[in-house]
Design an enzyme around this catalytic site. Sequence first.
Site, PDB file in Angstrom:
ATOM      1  CD  GLU A  56      -2.220   0.909  -1.766  1.00 15.09           C
ATOM      2  OE1 GLU A  56      -2.774   0.401  -2.756  1.00 15.09           O
ATOM      3  OE2 GLU A  56      -0.979   0.881  -1.591  1.00 15.09           O
ATOM      4  CG  ASN A 203       0.436  -5.770  -1.568  1.00 11.98           C
ATOM      5  OD1 ASN A 203      -0.521  -6.289  -2.134  1.00 11.98           O
ATOM      6  ND2 ASN A 203       1.150  -4.792  -2.121  1.00 11.98           N
ATOM      7  CD  GLU A 204       1.229  -5.948  -6.289  1.00  9.82           C
ATOM      8  OE1 GLU A 204       2.074  -5.092  -6.586  1.00  9.82           O
ATOM      9  OE2 GLU A 204       0.151  -6.095  -6.913  1.00  9.82           O
ATOM     10  CE1 TYR A 271      -5.501  -3.068  -9.912  1.00  7.49           C
ATOM     11  CE2 TYR A 271      -3.414  -4.209  -9.558  1.00  7.49           C
ATOM     12  CZ  TYR A 271      -4.495  -3.481  -9.066  1.00  7.49           C
ATOM     13  OH  TYR A 271      -4.559  -3.182  -7.725  1.00  7.49           O
ATOM     14  CD  GLU A 328      -3.467  -4.876  -4.972  1.00  4.98           C
ATOM     15  OE1 GLU A 328      -3.094  -4.315  -6.020  1.00  4.98           O
ATOM     16  OE2 GLU A 328      -2.830  -4.841  -3.904  1.00  4.98           O
ATOM     17  CD  GLN A 377      -6.658   1.071  -3.973  1.00  4.88           C
ATOM     18  OE1 GLN A 377      -6.887   1.922  -3.134  1.00  4.88           O
ATOM     19  NE2 GLN A 377      -5.408   0.643  -4.225  1.00  4.88           N
TER      20      GLN A 377
HETATM   21  O1  AHR Z   1      -3.900  -0.896  -6.336  1.00  4.08           O
HETATM   22  C1  AHR Z   1      -2.763  -0.151  -6.613  1.00  4.08           C
HETATM   23  C2  AHR Z   1      -1.480  -0.928  -6.418  1.00  4.08           C
HETATM   24  O2  AHR Z   1      -1.410  -1.962  -7.341  1.00  4.08           O
HETATM   25  C3  AHR Z   1      -1.307  -1.630  -5.092  1.00  4.08           C
HETATM   26  O3  AHR Z   1      -0.802  -0.796  -4.107  1.00  4.08           O
HETATM   27  C4  AHR Z   1      -0.317  -2.692  -5.412  1.00  4.08           C
HETATM   28  O4  AHR Z   1      -0.441  -3.817  -4.579  1.00  4.08           O
HETATM   29  C5  AHR Z   1      -0.573  -2.991  -6.871  1.00  4.08           C
HETATM   30  O5  AHR Z   1       0.579  -3.031  -7.610  1.00  4.08           O
END
Ligand code: AHR
Length: 524
Positions: A56, A203-204, A271, A328, A377
């Site tokens: 990103e 995205n999101e 995450y 992600e 990432q």
């Molecule tokens: O990876 C960092 C961020 O996490 C991304 O930009 C977003 O899609 C997510 O919330």
Amino acid sequence: MNANLPFAAIAALITFNLSNARAEDPAVSPSASKLVIRADQGKITINKNIYGQFSEHLGRCIYGGIWVGEKSSIPNTRGVRNDVVAALKRMKVPVLRWPGGCFADEYHWKDGIGPREQRPKMINTHWGGVTEDNSFGTHEFMDFCEQIGADPYVCGNVGSGSVQEMMEWVEYMTSDADSPMANLRRKNGRDKPWRLPWFGVGNESWGCGGNMTPEYYADQYRRYNTFVKNYDRSNAVQRIACGANNNDTNWTSVLMKNVGRRMNGLSLHYYTVPTGNWQRKGSATQFAEADWFNTLRRGLEMENLVSRHAAIMDQADPQQRVGMMVDEWGTWYDVEPGTNPGFLYQQNTLRDALIAGCTLNIFNNHADRVKMANIAQMVNVLQAMILTDHEKMLLTPTYHVFEMFAVHQDATLLPTDLESVDYTSGSNKIPALNASASRDKAGKIHVTLCNLNPNAPAEVVCEIPGGKAQKLSGRVLTAAAINSLNSFHKPDTVKPAAFSAFKTVEGGFTTTLPAKSVVVLEVE
Ligand code: AHR
């Protein structure tokens, strides 16, 4: 016992030759964990894209990490770092997602084409409020993908863009016609279209991508997707819809119902935050065993998330035509002290290697539904493969796991049953071990195993019905401490080593995994 993996008949099976192995070999403890690799039952291919990456416009991922510009003293090819390209080629990156993330929904692609010095600048509102000069745009990204041999996965702007803008971007990238966008691409130096197998529609969208409800997003998806055209049947674009955050199964239900087969893939984001508290996530490097345990426990949640979302997808799509794309995932800690909080720069330890190993084992074992995953990432951001400091570069423990697990890419998944000993912390426990196995095109079986327990080695007795174990070889990733890491001064503290703590027995093998380790075995 590993609750995530079926373990019905193993007790009976394990008594055959392997119990003989125990009887013959007093060194094998009766408390050994038991693994059955069903070499006669492989049907599903582990899609290589499970080993995908995400880059990103965030912090030093693109700028400094990948792109240094043609005039840089850092050796580069058309502005892309040679050291980073060489390392990524060794790791075999199958697919790369770009330009975001949250950045994707404020990115206007036409600002990133044409002569670099004339490109408009913008503010990167999500990530530190820094000025983005758009010097890395579509051509640079596609060139980078070609240099590392990865397929591009481009994410379009639904949140602040327009249908026309998205339609024109796909035309620009994939059309070979005498058409306005194809001609603009030619004018900018690229004659032939690029191959674009993957395109994300937002995205999101439930958050930074527009704060939409699933019903509203589903309608938006249908509209935008209508104008994502296939200009050439041999360069058809597979569309990926924005999927759920964590355990939001309602989002998945609505998308499956209201979009259905208009999408080829539906994403999922998860995450691993050690504390579960986004305000105080915890340090990437300074942690105690309790933090190690909690991080791994939360990482293993991926198994439940994938299973729950997959069950919903299976109901609506029993033929599994829509892939789950976990585009992600990874660990998210407090940023390294003294760095810009908006840049999400974190170090990477043996703990991250274990998270990577467990998660990739989970994805492999769900290869029927999980068709792509993109760790967040690639460079200098979150659970990165590579860290850079100006001209210096290091490979993280996570990099080494991806490189070790690359043997599973496009191999046939072999179902496994694992009865694992527990790893206990206070009143909590998790399975100490997890595993996955595959057979590659040359007929070799690869088994990847993680031992989460930092205090004890783990013995594993493995049976391979339908297969043989005449010759074994292996590699191991471990280190002295749970927070061992690679620094720019000592870049090789955590790196794979040869592994030989195994023994073939009739019908399988036995092995002893070191404490806190990731192991890959090749069985012939
Ligand atoms: O990876 C960092 C961020 O996490 C991304 O930009 C977003 O899609 C997510 O919330």
